[in-house]
Scaffold this motif. Structure first.
Motif, PDB file in Angstrom:
ATOM      1  N   GLU A   1       0.830  -1.208   0.000  1.00 27.32           N
ATOM      2  CA  GLU A   1       0.000   0.000   0.000  1.00 27.32           C
ATOM      3  C   GLU A   1       0.863   1.255   0.000  1.00 27.32           C
ATOM      4  OE1 GLU A   1      -3.261   0.104  -0.645  1.00 27.32           O
ATOM      5  OE2 GLU A   1      -3.004  -2.062  -0.879  1.00 27.32           O
ATOM      6  N   TRP A   2       2.022   1.209   0.673  1.00 26.63           N
ATOM      7  CA  TRP A   2       2.961   2.331   0.668  1.00 26.63           C
ATOM      8  C   TRP A   2       3.424   2.611  -0.759  1.00 26.63           C
ATOM      9  CZ3 TRP A   2       4.875   6.487   2.748  1.00 26.63           C
ATOM     10  CH2 TRP A   2       6.171   6.904   2.472  1.00 26.63           C
ATOM     11  N   ILE A   3       3.744   1.571  -1.498  1.00 18.50           N
ATOM     12  CA  ILE A   3       4.189   1.722  -2.884  1.00 18.50           C
ATOM     13  C   ILE A   3       3.079   2.384  -3.711  1.00 18.50           C
ATOM     14  CG2 ILE A   3       4.876   0.468  -4.981  1.00 18.50           C
ATOM     15  CD1 ILE A   3       7.036   0.491  -2.751  1.00 18.50           C
ATOM     16  N   LYS A   4       1.862   1.913  -3.570  1.00 23.63           N
ATOM     17  CA  LYS A   4       0.724   2.494  -4.305  1.00 23.63           C
ATOM     18  C   LYS A   4       0.452   3.927  -3.848  1.00 23.63           C
ATOM     19  CE  LYS A   4      -1.512  -1.993  -4.530  1.00 23.63           C
ATOM     20  NZ  LYS A   4      -2.691  -2.743  -4.040  1.00 23.63           N
ATOM     21  N   TRP A   5       0.568   4.162  -2.556  1.00 15.70           N
ATOM     22  CA  TRP A   5       0.331   5.491  -1.989  1.00 15.70           C
ATOM     23  C   TRP A   5       1.322   6.491  -2.570  1.00 15.70           C
ATOM     24  CZ3 TRP A   5       2.661   9.095   1.335  1.00 15.70           C
ATOM     25  CH2 TRP A   5       1.791   9.976   1.988  1.00 15.70           C
ATOM     26  N   ASN A   6       2.598   6.094  -2.642  1.00 16.33           N
ATOM     27  CA  ASN A   6       3.608   6.965  -3.248  1.00 16.33           C
ATOM     28  C   ASN A   6       3.244   7.317  -4.689  1.00 16.33           C
ATOM     29  OD1 ASN A   6       5.335   7.312  -1.069  1.00 16.33           O
ATOM     30  ND2 ASN A   6       6.606   5.568  -1.601  1.00 16.33           N
ATOM     31  N   ALA A   7       2.810   6.330  -5.451  1.00 21.21           N
ATOM     32  CA  ALA A   7       2.430   6.578  -6.845  1.00 21.21           C
ATOM     33  C   ALA A   7       1.266   7.565  -6.914  1.00 21.21           C
ATOM     34  CB  ALA A   7       2.074   5.270  -7.549  1.00 21.21           C
ATOM     35  N   ARG A   8       0.319   7.445  -5.999  1.00 22.01           N
ATOM     36  CA  ARG A   8      -0.802   8.412  -5.982  1.00 22.01           C
ATOM     37  C   ARG A   8      -0.306   9.820  -5.677  1.00 22.01           C
ATOM     38  NH1 ARG A   8      -3.293   4.186  -3.252  1.00 22.01           N
ATOM     39  NH2 ARG A   8      -3.248   5.262  -1.247  1.00 22.01           N
ATOM     40  N   GLN A   9       0.711   9.945  -4.823  1.00 17.99           N
ATOM     41  CA  GLN A   9       1.240  11.273  -4.487  1.00 17.99           C
ATOM     42  C   GLN A   9       1.903  11.906  -5.711  1.00 17.99           C
ATOM     43  OE1 GLN A   9       0.001  12.047  -1.464  1.00 17.99           O
ATOM     44  NE2 GLN A   9      -0.524   9.884  -1.556  1.00 17.99           N
TER      45      GLN A   9
END
Length: 176
Positions: free
Chosen positions: A60-68
């Motif tokens: 989820e951290w990896i996906k969250w970074n991409a959203r940022q």
């Protein structure tokens, strides 16, 4: 975004985002603001979980970074639109869209297919003309009519050391 807005005061034709991504392995940002924002959503900071894909929170951290990163591109596109100026927005992107999304938080497939950028520059630094052609086809298929594709030809990079004849071949492939 404030810096982009300040640049829009000038008579410019475009903005090109060169390093719009995290470094490979996403070794930052672990500052308190970022960790606190992530923890509000998931109950943990990325520092409190295992740094591998076996941890769902790390995934989820990896996906969250991409959203940022995508949110930053979206905010820049919005600032340009609000300026009322015909300024184009482009970005350098890693050649493989799926890998780039995971490794460096660069979801350029979304940016290109949804018109968040006016052009993408896939960094196609290779001496392999078959791969060069394949990656251009992939990028142009994703971009469709929503954005332009300007392939980056690497003359001398950590990935290749190209010859004059090969540059000509890659330019001709690009023109196809």
């Amino acid at each position: 975004v404030d810096k982009i807005i300040s640049v829009l005061k000038y008579d410019i034709d475009g903005i090109h985002l060169d390093y719009i991504r995290f470094p490979i392995t996403q070794m930052y940002s672990y500052d308190s603001l970022t960790c606190d924002a992530f923890k509000k959503e998931y109950g943990y900071t990325p520092l409190e979980v295992s740094h591998d894909c076996g941890s769902m929170i790390w995934c989820e951290w990896i996906k969250w970074n991409a959203r940022q990163v995508t949110q930053l591109v979206t905010d820049i596109k919005k600032a340009i639109a609000e300026s009322g100026k015909p300024v184009v927005l482009g970005a350098d992107v890693f050649p493989d869209m799926e890998t780039a999304d995971v490794l460096i938080a660069q979801n350029w497939k979304n940016w290109a297919s949804n018109g968040l950028v006016d052009f993408i520059c896939p960094m196609l630094y290779t001496n392999n003309t078959d791969l060069f052609r394949q990656y251009i086809r992939n990028a142009t298929a994703v971009a469709g009519n929503n954005c332009m594709v300007y392939p980056g030809i690497g003359v001398h990079t950590s990935h290749n050391n190209i010859t004059k004849d090969l540059i000509v071949k890659e330019v001709n492939i690009t023109r196809e």
